[in-house]
Write a protein that holds these residues in place. Structure first.
Motif, PDB file in Angstrom:
ATOM      1  N   GLN A   1       0.798  -1.275   0.064  1.00  0.00           N
ATOM      2  CA  GLN A   1      -0.038   0.111  -0.119  1.00  0.00           C
ATOM      3  C   GLN A   1       0.973   1.270   0.000  1.00  0.00           C
ATOM      4  N   TYR A   2       0.321   2.247  -0.491  1.00  0.00           N
ATOM      5  CA  TYR A   2       0.849   3.563  -0.520  1.00  0.00           C
ATOM      6  C   TYR A   2      -0.099   4.629  -0.028  1.00  0.00           C
ATOM      7  N   ALA A   3       0.199   5.684   0.473  1.00  0.00           N
ATOM      8  CA  ALA A   3      -0.643   6.831   0.715  1.00  0.00           C
ATOM      9  C   ALA A   3      -0.354   8.049   0.162  1.00  0.00           C
ATOM     10  N   ILE A   4      -1.305   8.916  -0.237  1.00  0.00           N
ATOM     11  CA  ILE A   4      -0.886  10.051  -0.689  1.00  0.00           C
ATOM     12  C   ILE A   4      -1.355  11.369   0.872  1.00  0.00           C
ATOM     13  N   LEU A   5      -0.221  11.899   1.252  1.00  0.00           N
ATOM     14  CA  LEU A   5      -0.219  12.469   2.446  1.00  0.00           C
ATOM     15  C   LEU A   5       0.391  13.923   2.013  1.00  0.00           C
ATOM     16  N   ASP A   6      -0.339  15.150   2.257  1.00  0.00           N
ATOM     17  CA  ASP A   6       0.111  16.313   1.792  1.00  0.00           C
ATOM     18  C   ASP A   6       0.563  16.456   0.469  1.00  0.00           C
ATOM     19  N   GLY A   7      -0.115  15.792  -0.528  1.00  0.00           N
ATOM     20  CA  GLY A   7       0.160  15.900  -1.825  1.00  0.00           C
ATOM     21  C   GLY A   7       1.213  14.784  -2.457  1.00  0.00           C
ATOM     22  N   ARG A   8       1.989  14.282  -1.350  1.00  0.00           N
ATOM     23  CA  ARG A   8       3.112  13.288  -1.842  1.00  0.00           C
ATOM     24  C   ARG A   8       2.566  11.991  -1.704  1.00  0.00           C
ATOM     25  N   LEU A   9       3.286  11.066  -2.523  1.00  0.00           N
ATOM     26  CA  LEU A   9       3.032   9.558  -2.356  1.00  0.00           C
ATOM     27  C   LEU A   9       4.125   8.834  -1.589  1.00  0.00           C
ATOM     28  N   ARG A  10       3.565   8.224  -0.190  1.00  0.00           N
ATOM     29  CA  ARG A  10       4.602   7.523   0.772  1.00  0.00           C
ATOM     30  C   ARG A  10       4.233   6.065   0.779  1.00  0.00           C
ATOM     31  N   HIS A  11       5.224   5.412   0.890  1.00  0.00           N
ATOM     32  CA  HIS A  11       5.141   3.802   0.651  1.00  0.00           C
ATOM     33  C   HIS A  11       4.965   3.336   2.130  1.00  0.00           C
ATOM     34  N   LEU A  12       3.787   2.390   2.411  1.00  0.00           N
ATOM     35  CA  LEU A  12       3.395   1.943   3.740  1.00  0.00           C
ATOM     36  C   LEU A  12       3.814   0.517   3.982  1.00  0.00           C
ATOM     37  N   PRO A  13       4.960   0.323   4.581  1.00  0.00           N
ATOM     38  CA  PRO A  13       5.447  -1.131   5.050  1.00  0.00           C
ATOM     39  C   PRO A  13       4.151  -1.765   5.919  1.00  0.00           C
ATOM     40  N   GLY A  14       3.749  -0.818   6.989  1.00  0.00           N
ATOM     41  CA  GLY A  14       2.685  -1.278   7.793  1.00  0.00           C
ATOM     42  C   GLY A  14       1.370  -1.202   7.128  1.00  0.00           C
ATOM     43  N   GLY A  15       1.172  -0.994   6.152  1.00  0.00           N
ATOM     44  CA  GLY A  15      -0.192  -1.032   5.478  1.00  0.00           C
ATOM     45  C   GLY A  15      -1.312  -0.093   6.275  1.00  0.00           C
ATOM     46  N   VAL A  16      -2.652  -0.469   6.205  1.00  0.00           N
ATOM     47  CA  VAL A  16      -3.600   0.455   6.540  1.00  0.00           C
ATOM     48  C   VAL A  16      -3.542   0.962   7.890  1.00  0.00           C
TER      49      VAL A  16
END
Length: 603
Positions: free
Chosen positions: A480-495
């Motif tokens: 999973q990735y997240a869009i935080l403050d307009g930037r894309l961030r990888h989420l090793p810990g998921g949701v």
């Protein structure tokens, strides 16, 4: 002994073309937390309407204990004409009354913190109106809550907040909840009993969604005449519940030994190495590369929706994208699909890439709205292979829960759920090697979702999913990735990691809106006991962690690229690369935990 709150006796309900319920008797007791599931059109909303008094049964009767207060959220979202967000939720009550109530403040912060409190409800979008209607219900004091699709239009954070609110709303053994939802994570998190509506009856099961799946498997096994009957979709779903998400199995009240016996010969949900190998052969080395991509709408060029996004999407990658409503998830998908062009940066698409894009507006069906379903299917390919079996388009449509009698209907006359099934079918028959799904769970029931997941399990290609359905996100994607403050961030810990990051972001006040309970109040910085020197040292460590996380992100992308280009028959080499990824994931988790500790200390 539990106290009955609502009792339905010998309920009978007819529609012009069929009998919906025939001699149904059931009851709701104090302390019940009941999830209602079933196929679309089988009568879930009608059952809820009869129990709350919104619909009179054609036979039998419904008895409610004297004096009980029943709150009912329908799918219609009726809001007072001419109301503002404030008056729709708290009425004409003076501010000092509702603002002093922590329960009301919690509801406002959880559901409508991003809305202007004096905005007319007539100007709100459908999703915003839905949240206002839900907030207006939850600020009330009720003995029974009946909620019809409360998770519609809520993002992952909103659904997690609602689950927590309902779990702590009443003391143990008090109050009662009836909820219709297709969100299976929500059912598992909140409900202790499940009612399945089917074939004119209501069948009760103990536990949430996971327990319900097990008991349905056992029911079908008992009825099955042959082992072939036992090899059905629900056993695969159970295998996911037992193996893919073991934490879930500690909640439902079923025998783990029975579950293990039922799934002991079920193969893994999917073979990632095999699917990646097939994906590489179909896609080539390059899929889609985003290099320093930013996007702004013309009206707000100084406030980009997305900024400096670099993402090299690999063959066979199965990625879920998280983010708050309005954060830019759909914009990112449209950029990848090519329907939008970036305002900065570059997007490169591989020459062998064929994209299938399922959007939220059914745009793929607009040109065939007047055609009959059978005419549309006649223009498609003759067969589609699923799990090694060739299926005709009609068989595939039936597998997706579409009744054969609907083949004569015109596309424009189909219901939302039927359109979604047809949209998915046409997407799959086009044989894309990159599938983009934007909120695919809209208008579909749990059985339909299970069928979709089953089809995607054996589909070799790159999959990108935006969904508020946490269960589907964890089920069909591997990262999973997240869009935080307009930037894309990888989420090793998921949701879970995403929810932690959003919570930390809001506590820090970086982008949290002013609380509607005090719209004019400024944010109050968190208290800190660190000295000036300690704060400076912590800030330096935070900066160092952020640089290391960025470097790890680059390394992870490089390893993914190596895996895509690696000889897929060299399993030892692939295992070495996998171990490197695992090491990066572990280091990232430690760094992010430390980052959260430091940012909380700094305040």
């Amino acid at each position: 002994m539990a106290i009955p709150l609502i009792v339905g006796e010998s309920l009978h309900l007819d529609y012009p073309t069929r009998t919906v319920f025939n001699d149904v008797t059931l009851g709701v007791e104090e302390g019940d937390r009941i999830g209602i599931v079933g196929r679309n059109g089988d009568g879930k909303s009608s059952l809820l309407n009869m129990l709350t008094g919104a619909l009179e049964p054609h036979g039998g009767r419904v008895t409610r204990r004297g004096g009980i207060r029943v709150g009912h959220l329908t799918q219609a979202d009726p809001l007072p004409e001419g109301a503002t967000v404030r008056t729709a939720i708290v009425g004409d009550a003076p501010e000092h009354e509702w603002a002093a109530d922590p329960a009301i403040r919690d509801v406002l912060a959880g559901l409508v913190s991003d809305l202007a409190f004096d905005a007319p409800v007539a100007n709100l979008s459908g999703g915003q109106r839905r949240r206002v209607a839900l907030a207006a219900l939850l600020v009330g004091d009720y003995d029974v809550l009946a909620l019809d699709e409360p998770t519609n239009h809520l993002d992952v954070e909103g659904i997690a907040w609602l689950a927590g609110h309902l779990k702590r709303r009443w003391p143990t053994g008090a109050g009662a909840l009836l909820v219709i939802t297709h969100d299976r994570w929500f059912l598992d998190e909140v409900c202790t009993e499940t009612w399945e509506v089917h074939d004119g009856i209501v069948e009760p099961f103990e536990g949430g969604y996971a327990a319900y799946v097990l008991q349905r498997v056992e029911r079908d096994r008992i009825k099955a005449a042959t082992e072939a009957k036992r090899q059905n979709l629900l056993r695969k779903e159970l295998a996911w519940l037992r193996r893919g998400a073991p934490a879930r199995t500690s909640k439902p009240k079923f025998r783990i030994d029975a579950a293990n016996q039922l799934i002991e010969d079920v193969p893994p949900i999917r073979n990632p190495l095999e699917l990646k190998s097939l994906a590489v052969s179909r896609l080539g080395k390059r899929v889609i590369d985003l290099d320093d991509v930013s996007f702004s709408f013309d009206a707000k060029p100084a406030a980009p929706v997305l900024r400096d996004v670099t993402w090299h999407i690999a063959p066979g990658e199965r990625t879920g994208i998280l983010g708050a409503n309005g954060s830019g998830k759909t914009t990112l998908l449209n950029l990848i699909a090519g329907s939008l062009s970036p305002t900065a940066g570059r997007i490169r698409t591989g020459t062998t890439v064929r994209i299938g894009h399922l959007d939220q507006q059914f745009s793929q069906l607009a040109a065939i709205a007047t055609d009959r379903v059978r005419e549309v299917l006649a223009r498609t390919k003759a067969s589609f292979t699923v799990d090694g079996k060739d299926l005709t388009p009609a068989q595939l449509l039936e597998r997706l829960g579409f009744a054969r009698e609907h083949l004569s209907a015109r596309v424009g006359e189909l219901s939302g759920g039927q359109k979604r099934r047809l949209q998915l079918l046409l997407l799959l028959l086009a044989e894309p090697n990159v599938i983009i799904l934007d909120e695919p769970t809209n208008d579909v029931d749990a059985d339909m979702l299970a069928a979709l997941e089953d089809l995607l399990d054996s589909w070799p290609g790159t999959l990108l999913v935006v969904s508020h359905d946490r269960y589907l996100m964890e089920r069909v994607t591997d990262q999973q990735y997240a869009i935080l403050d307009g930037r894309l961030r990888h989420l090793p810990g998921g949701v879970e990691e995403y929810l932690r990051l959003r919570s930390a972001e809001q506590r820090g006040g970086a982008s949290a809106p002013a609380s509607p309970a005090s719209p004019s109040a400024g944010s109050i910085p968190a208290a800190t006991t660190l000295s000036g020197a300690a704060i400076h040292a912590a800030q330096k460590e935070v900066a160092s962690i952020e640089r290391r996380l960025a470097k790890i992100g680059t390394e992870v992308e490089r390893v993914h690229q190596e895996m895509a280009e690696h000889d897929q028959s060299d399993y030892e080499g692939l295992q070495v690369l996998t171990r490197r990824l695992n090491a990066f994931d572990a280091e990232t988790a430690e760094l992010e935990d430390r980052w959260l500790e430091l940012t909380e200390e700094i305040g």
